[in-house]
Every structure is written in structure tokens, then in C-alpha cells.
Scaffold this motif. Structure first.
Motif, PDB file in Angstrom:
ATOM      1  N   SER A 169       0.688   6.257 -39.407  1.00 36.78           N
ATOM      2  CA  SER A 169       1.308   5.589 -40.700  1.00 36.78           C
ATOM      3  C   SER A 169       2.869   5.889 -40.354  1.00 36.78           C
ATOM      4  O   SER A 169       3.539   5.469 -41.346  1.00 36.78           O
ATOM      5  N   GLN A 170       3.603   7.063 -39.696  1.00 39.12           N
ATOM      6  CA  GLN A 170       4.433   7.283 -39.399  1.00 39.12           C
ATOM      7  C   GLN A 170       5.462   6.238 -38.806  1.00 39.12           C
ATOM      8  O   GLN A 170       6.704   6.627 -38.849  1.00 39.12           O
ATOM      9  N   THR A 171       4.428   5.687 -37.896  1.00 38.38           N
ATOM     10  CA  THR A 171       5.001   4.486 -36.873  1.00 38.38           C
ATOM     11  C   THR A 171       5.147   3.124 -36.968  1.00 38.38           C
ATOM     12  O   THR A 171       5.699   2.860 -36.443  1.00 38.38           O
ATOM     13  N   MET A 228       1.286   4.174 -48.419  1.00 41.39           N
ATOM     14  CA  MET A 228       2.300   3.992 -48.367  1.00 41.39           C
ATOM     15  C   MET A 228       3.349   5.558 -48.922  1.00 41.39           C
ATOM     16  O   MET A 228       3.332   5.633 -48.081  1.00 41.39           O
ATOM     17  N   ALA A 229       1.647   5.782 -50.024  1.00 42.80           N
ATOM     18  CA  ALA A 229       1.671   6.904 -50.702  1.00 42.80           C
ATOM     19  C   ALA A 229       1.627   8.707 -48.846  1.00 42.80           C
ATOM     20  O   ALA A 229       2.686   9.108 -49.044  1.00 42.80           O
ATOM     21  N   GLN A 230       0.762   8.720 -48.166  1.00 36.22           N
ATOM     22  CA  GLN A 230       1.022   9.428 -47.252  1.00 36.22           C
ATOM     23  C   GLN A 230       2.227   8.810 -46.033  1.00 36.22           C
ATOM     24  O   GLN A 230       2.667  10.183 -45.501  1.00 36.22           O
ATOM     25  N   LYS A 231       2.582   7.878 -46.384  1.00 38.27           N
ATOM     26  CA  LYS A 231       3.870   8.088 -45.618  1.00 38.27           C
ATOM     27  C   LYS A 231       4.896   8.695 -45.951  1.00 38.27           C
ATOM     28  O   LYS A 231       6.171   9.603 -45.398  1.00 38.27           O
ATOM     29  N   GLN A 232       5.067   9.242 -47.113  1.00 40.91           N
ATOM     30  CA  GLN A 232       6.200   9.543 -48.514  1.00 40.91           C
ATOM     31  C   GLN A 232       5.564  11.329 -48.501  1.00 40.91           C
ATOM     32  O   GLN A 232       6.658  12.247 -48.354  1.00 40.91           O
ATOM     33  N   ILE A 233       4.448  11.725 -48.389  1.00 36.17           N
ATOM     34  CA  ILE A 233       3.739  12.414 -48.400  1.00 36.17           C
ATOM     35  C   ILE A 233       3.370  13.961 -47.085  1.00 36.17           C
ATOM     36  O   ILE A 233       2.415  13.351 -46.295  1.00 36.17           O
ATOM     37  N   ASN A 234       3.519  14.734 -47.463  1.00 29.38           N
ATOM     38  CA  ASN A 234       2.694  15.571 -45.599  1.00 29.38           C
ATOM     39  C   ASN A 234       1.062  15.499 -45.579  1.00 29.38           C
ATOM     40  O   ASN A 234       1.016  16.065 -47.559  1.00 29.38           O
TER      41      ASN A 234
END
Length: 293
Positions: A169-171, A228-234
Motif C-alpha cells: 500500500s506504500q508503493t 487508504m487509512a493504512q497508508k497514513q498510519i503505521n
């Protein structure tokens, strides 16, 4: 509102939709075969997302699509075991708490896959969780059920999926990753249904209503929100928020099905919840000397 706080609210909303998904799914498989339901649900959900990621799909490299498909295979295996467990279980609340162990397994899987050693508090939390799991099976002696085994297997598979999904999800574009995941899951579900299940002659209209709610709300919308949320939260903080899902599920199961939890099961659920909170708060519930990393 800053980005992280907004992501937290989105992820909490995703846990509510996920909890409703248990009810939607249980009602739907009263008229549709379980694997066929998963196949149709995720195929339709992926098609709902396709218009929003069509341009990204055209620009995507073969490597990106293969990576997203691999994550989709993991999700498919997890969801196939989950729907089978639901189909043979009479206690959704208990199953939700067993499944919540996946969030405690996330750091252990990360250790194996990515060499990220768990914090010291993890080793205090894990035994508490398994004691809680044992209490769920205690009723005039050890009374482990088949559904408990499948929920536990599902927890392990979800922990693997959670780690891999957080990485990609980071890439990858969120919509593209989610759409491909859901499509691959749907195809695997339909293939399994064709091999092992019988197509019903007729399906009640109400079943299709539950199917629509499960597909649009608890699948397409929920997975977009979660990714979407996982991309902003560790991953650690995201996993803490995901603990809310079994709590909502228990409330809904009690309200909808009148499910009753025995004393042993309440203790078991409480111990599992405590172990998860203990780990995700970095041991703030225990004396300072026990939480060294």
C-alpha cells in the motif's frame, strides 16, 4: 483535521462496516453457497471500483499487477477460511474475538517475513491471548469446536495478509491495489464454488439485498477505507484500531441474533481484548519495569 487523525476516523469507520459484514454475510449464505457468495461478492465489488482506477490500471506495469494479484491470493485464502468458519459457527461474537488474534500475530509474522523483531511486551501479551482462547473452549472440560480451528487458521492468514498489504500500500495506488485484490479473490472464490458447491435452483430476493449490502458497504467501501487509512498510519497503530471490530461484532450479534455468551466465553473474550490492548499500548497497563523493549 490533520491527515493522521482523519485516517484514524476512516479506519474506525472501516471496523464498523467490517462488523456489519459479519451479519450481512451470515444472512446471505442462508441462500447462497459460501464460496460462491465470496466469489460473487468480491468480483462485483472489484467491478464497482474499476471505473475509479481504470487509468491507473492502464498505466500499471506487469510487476505492479503481479504484486497486487499476489496480495489478492493471500486475501482469498483468508476469506475462504473465514466464510467456511461462519457457515459452521453459531457464535459470531466468539469467532470475531478469535479472529482478532490476527492483530497480535502481525508483529510475529513481520518478524518472520521482514526481520522486524517484536517488542518485549509482545511476549507478555501472547500467553494472555492464548489463555483467553482456551477459556473460549472450556465448557465442562475442553470443548474445542471445528469453527474455532477455522477462525484461528483465518487469524494466521490475515496476519500474513495485513503485513504484505501494508508493504504494497506504500508503493501502489490504493484503488488499483484494492480493485485487483478483490478481483483475484472473487475469481478464486468462484473457481472453488464451481469445484465443490452446488448452485441453488432459486434465491430469495431478500438474500440478494443482503448480498448487495455485503458487496457495496462491507467489501468495496470497507477495503478502500482500510487500505487508504493504512497508508497514513503505521501498522502497529492500525492494528490497535482494528481491535474494535470484534467488539462491534459482539454487540451486533447480541442485538441481531440474541447470542448469549457464557461466563467462560466472556472471560476468554476479555483476556483476548486485554492482551491486544496491552500490546498496542506498549505495556502501559503493567508496571514500568516489565515493558522494556
Amino acid at each position: 483535521m490533520n491527515a493522521e487523525r482523519k485516517a484514524v476516523l476512516i479506519l474506525i469507520s472501516a471496523t464498523v462496516l467490517s462488523a456489519f459484514g459479519w451479519i450481512f454475510s451470515k444472512e446471505t449464505i442462508q441462500g447462497l453457497p459460501p464460496f460462491g457468495f465470496v466469489g460473487l461478492r468480491f468480483t462485483v465489488a472489484s467491478l464497482c471500483l474499476l471505473p475509479f482506477c481504470y487509468k491507473a490500471l492502464r498505466r500499471a506495469s506487469w510487476h505492479d499487477m503481479r504484486s497486487a494479484a499476489m496480495v489478492g491470493c493471500l486475501l482469498a485464502m483468508a476469506l475462504m477460511s473465514w466464510i467456511h468458519a461462519i457457515s459452521i459457527s453459531e457464535t459470531l461474537g466468539e469467532g470475531a474475538f478469535i479472529l482478532s488474534l490476527s492483530m497480535l500475530m502481525v508483529p510475529f509474522v513481520a518478524w518472520i517475513l521482514f526481520k522486524q523483531k517484536p517488542k518485549r511486551i509482545f511476549w507478555f501479551s501472547l500467553p494472555i491471548a492464548f489463555i483467553g482462547l482456551a477459556f473460549l473452549s472450556l465448557k465442562d472440560g475442553w470443548q474445542g469446536s471445528t469453527s474455532q480451528f477455522w477462525f484461528l487458521l483465518n487469524a494466521i492468514m490475515l496476519a500474513i495478509y495485513f503485513n504484505i498489504n501494508s508493504k504494497y500500500s506504500q508503493t501502489l495506488p490504493i484503488m488499483l491495489l484494492t480493485c485487483i485484490q478483490l478481483f483475484v479473490t472473487g475469481m478464486i472464490g468462484l473457481a472453488a464454488s464451481a469445484l465443490f458447491e452446488t448452485v441453488p435452483v432459486s434465491v430469495e430476493p431478500s438474500i440478494w439485498g443482503w448480498f448487495a449490502a455485503s458487496t457495496i458497504l462491507a467489501t468495496a467501501m470497507r477495503y478502500v477505507m482500510q487500505t487508504m487509512a493504512q497508508k497514513q498510519i503505521n501498522p502497529g497503530n492500525a492494528a490497535l484500531i482494528m481491535i474494535l471490530e470484534p467488539v462491534w461484532t459482539v454487540f451486533l450479534s447480541v442485538i441481531w441474533y440474541g447470542e448469549e455468551l457464557s461466563g467462560n466465553k466472556l472471560i476468554g473474550c476479555g483476556l483476548i481484548l486485554f492482551s491486544l490492548i496491552l500490546y498496542r499500548t506498549d505495556g502501559k497497563l503493567i508496571p514500568q519495569f516489565m515493558k522494556r523493549k
